[in-house]
Write a protein that holds these residues in place. Structure first.
Motif, mmCIF file in Angstrom:
data_model
loop_
_atom_site.group_PDB
_atom_site.id
_atom_site.type_symbol
_atom_site.label_atom_id
_atom_site.label_comp_id
_atom_site.label_asym_id
_atom_site.label_seq_id
_atom_site.Cartn_x
_atom_site.Cartn_y
_atom_site.Cartn_z
ATOM 1 N N TYR A 31 -4.423 13.305 -0.502
ATOM 2 C CA TYR A 31 -3.062 13.283 0.022
ATOM 3 C C TYR A 31 -2.296 14.527 -0.414
ATOM 4 O O TYR A 31 -2.301 14.896 -1.586
ATOM 5 C CB TYR A 31 -2.321 12.043 -0.464
ATOM 6 C CG TYR A 31 -2.907 10.764 0.070
ATOM 7 C CD1 TYR A 31 -3.982 10.146 -0.559
ATOM 8 C CD2 TYR A 31 -2.392 10.185 1.221
ATOM 9 C CE1 TYR A 31 -4.540 8.985 -0.054
ATOM 10 C CE2 TYR A 31 -2.933 9.019 1.736
ATOM 11 C CZ TYR A 31 -4.003 8.419 1.086
ATOM 12 O OH TYR A 31 -4.546 7.273 1.598
ATOM 13 N N SER A 94 -1.706 13.940 -4.245
ATOM 14 C CA SER A 94 -2.008 12.715 -5.001
ATOM 15 C C SER A 94 -3.368 12.192 -4.565
ATOM 16 O O SER A 94 -3.803 12.437 -3.429
ATOM 17 C CB SER A 94 -0.915 11.656 -4.803
ATOM 18 O OG SER A 94 -0.851 11.243 -3.459
ATOM 19 N N PRO A 96 -6.330 9.321 -3.623
ATOM 20 C CA PRO A 96 -6.304 8.114 -2.796
ATOM 21 C C PRO A 96 -6.703 6.859 -3.556
ATOM 22 O O PRO A 96 -6.831 5.809 -2.977
ATOM 23 C CB PRO A 96 -7.341 8.427 -1.716
ATOM 24 C CG PRO A 96 -8.364 9.246 -2.445
ATOM 25 C CD PRO A 96 -7.567 10.073 -3.438
ATOM 26 N N GLY A 98 -5.180 4.978 -5.471
ATOM 27 C CA GLY A 98 -4.207 3.893 -5.566
ATOM 28 C C GLY A 98 -2.811 4.414 -5.417
ATOM 29 O O GLY A 98 -2.534 5.577 -5.706
ATOM 30 N N ARG A 99 -1.933 3.569 -4.937
ATOM 31 C CA ARG A 99 -0.561 4.021 -4.714
ATOM 32 C C ARG A 99 0.236 4.069 -5.994
ATOM 33 O O ARG A 99 1.411 4.415 -5.964
ATOM 34 C CB ARG A 99 0.106 3.133 -3.670
ATOM 35 C CG ARG A 99 -0.427 3.389 -2.278
ATOM 36 C CD ARG A 99 0.386 2.658 -1.239
ATOM 37 N NE ARG A 99 0.132 1.230 -1.257
ATOM 38 C CZ ARG A 99 1.025 0.331 -0.925
ATOM 39 N NH1 ARG A 99 2.248 0.685 -0.589
ATOM 40 N NH2 ARG A 99 0.726 -0.950 -0.942
ATOM 41 N N ASN A 100 -0.346 3.720 -7.137
ATOM 42 C CA ASN A 100 0.339 3.874 -8.410
ATOM 43 C C ASN A 100 -0.023 5.166 -9.108
ATOM 44 O O ASN A 100 0.207 5.323 -10.295
ATOM 45 C CB ASN A 100 0.045 2.676 -9.317
ATOM 46 C CG ASN A 100 0.891 1.470 -8.944
ATOM 47 O OD1 ASN A 100 2.067 1.623 -8.624
ATOM 48 N ND2 ASN A 100 0.304 0.298 -8.966
ATOM 49 N N GLU A 101 -0.591 6.097 -8.373
ATOM 50 C CA GLU A 101 -0.842 7.425 -8.915
ATOM 51 C C GLU A 101 0.356 8.317 -8.650
ATOM 52 O O GLU A 101 0.844 8.385 -7.537
ATOM 53 C CB GLU A 101 -2.080 8.036 -8.239
ATOM 54 C CG GLU A 101 -3.387 7.369 -8.601
ATOM 55 C CD GLU A 101 -3.885 7.800 -9.974
ATOM 56 O OE1 GLU A 101 -4.836 7.166 -10.466
ATOM 57 O OE2 GLU A 101 -3.323 8.751 -10.536
ATOM 58 N N PRO A 102 0.864 9.034 -9.678
ATOM 59 C CA PRO A 102 2.000 9.937 -9.430
ATOM 60 C C PRO A 102 1.572 11.145 -8.626
ATOM 61 O O PRO A 102 0.411 11.533 -8.644
ATOM 62 C CB PRO A 102 2.428 10.346 -10.838
ATOM 63 C CG PRO A 102 1.206 10.184 -11.677
ATOM 64 C CD PRO A 102 0.462 9.030 -11.094
ATOM 65 N N GLN A 103 2.529 11.725 -7.909
ATOM 66 C CA GLN A 103 2.254 12.958 -7.193
ATOM 67 C C GLN A 103 2.324 14.136 -8.163
ATOM 68 O O GLN A 103 3.131 14.156 -9.087
ATOM 69 C CB GLN A 103 3.262 13.140 -6.053
ATOM 70 C CG GLN A 103 3.082 12.103 -4.952
ATOM 71 C CD GLN A 103 4.022 12.314 -3.776
ATOM 72 O OE1 GLN A 103 4.720 13.324 -3.680
ATOM 73 N NE2 GLN A 103 4.025 11.364 -2.865
#
Lengths: 114, 114
Positions: A31, A94, A96, A98-103
């Protein structure tokens, strides 16, 4: 590990000129994002990409174009520079996993259109 | 549309005082909330990420709380130091599958006086 690298760091353009802001990341992140930050404002999303060959518009895409031919690179193009595009541009990435990974952000490109 | 607000816009405290930074958001359907630090001329560095199911997250002198139902988060920095001088931004991620876009506040600029 360089992280997210943006070039150039500074640029002055004349109205109507075009240029490409470069962004590359070496973390194998799927991402990637382009934001602009105006004085006293939060970051606004211009375009984003969820993987090579896939891009989508963010909140403020007008006047910009992007491409994503490789996982590492996500250039942002201004075709006809306008004074309203004077801003600081940030690229981020970021993973992929998990959506709890910071950018992760680059240091920005400071662009002035005169 | 998610709106993220940070008040105050600027804060100046003497060294050693505790810092309290506020962030509010209008749509409580968030997946997570992140606090970032931005130094002058630099990109954003992630400080803390709070998942929507969590009430708080701690890292050293930093503690962030989240009250999702009221749309508020607070970042506490204990025993402030001049090196804490920076702009602090909060950002929320929506609770929609495959939506990785962040909505940012405008930030609070902190000055810690020696």
């Amino acid at each position: 590990n360089a992280g997210v690298t943006q070039t150039p760091k500074f640029r002055i353009l004349k109205i109507g000129q075009s240029m490409t802001l470069q962004c590359t990341q070496d973390m194998n992140h799927n991402y990637m994002y382009w934001y602009r930050q105006d004085p006293g404002m939060g970051l606004k999303l211009i375009y984003y990409s969820v993987g090579a060959g896939i891009t989508d518009k963010g909140e403020v895409p007008n006047g910009y174009n992007v491409s994503r031919s490789t996982t590492e690179d996500f250039p942002l193009r201004l075709e006809l520079a306008a004074p309203s595009q004077t801003s600081v541009y940030f690229c981020a990435s970021s993973p992929p996993t998990g959506r709890n990974e910071p950018q992760h952000f680059g240091d920005g490109t400071r662009l002035s259109i005169l | 549309k998610q709106e993220v607000t940070q008040i105050p816009a600027a804060l100046s405290v003497p060294e050693g005082e505790n810092l309290v930074l506020n962030c509010s958001f209008t749509d409580s359907a968030i997946y997570n909330l992140q606090w970032f630090r931005q130094d002058p001329g630099k990109g954003l560095t992630s400080l803390l990420l709070i998942q929507s199911s969590q009430r708080e997250q701690t890292s050293g002198r930093l503690n962030a709380s989240l009250d999702k139902s009221s749309g508020r988060s607070t970042l506490y920095i204990a025993a402030s130091q001049p090196g804490d001088s920076a702009t602090y931004l909060c950002a929320v991620r929506p609770n929609r599958s495959n939506d990785y876009k962040l909505s940012f506040g405008a930030g609070t600029t902190v000055t810690v006086r020696a």
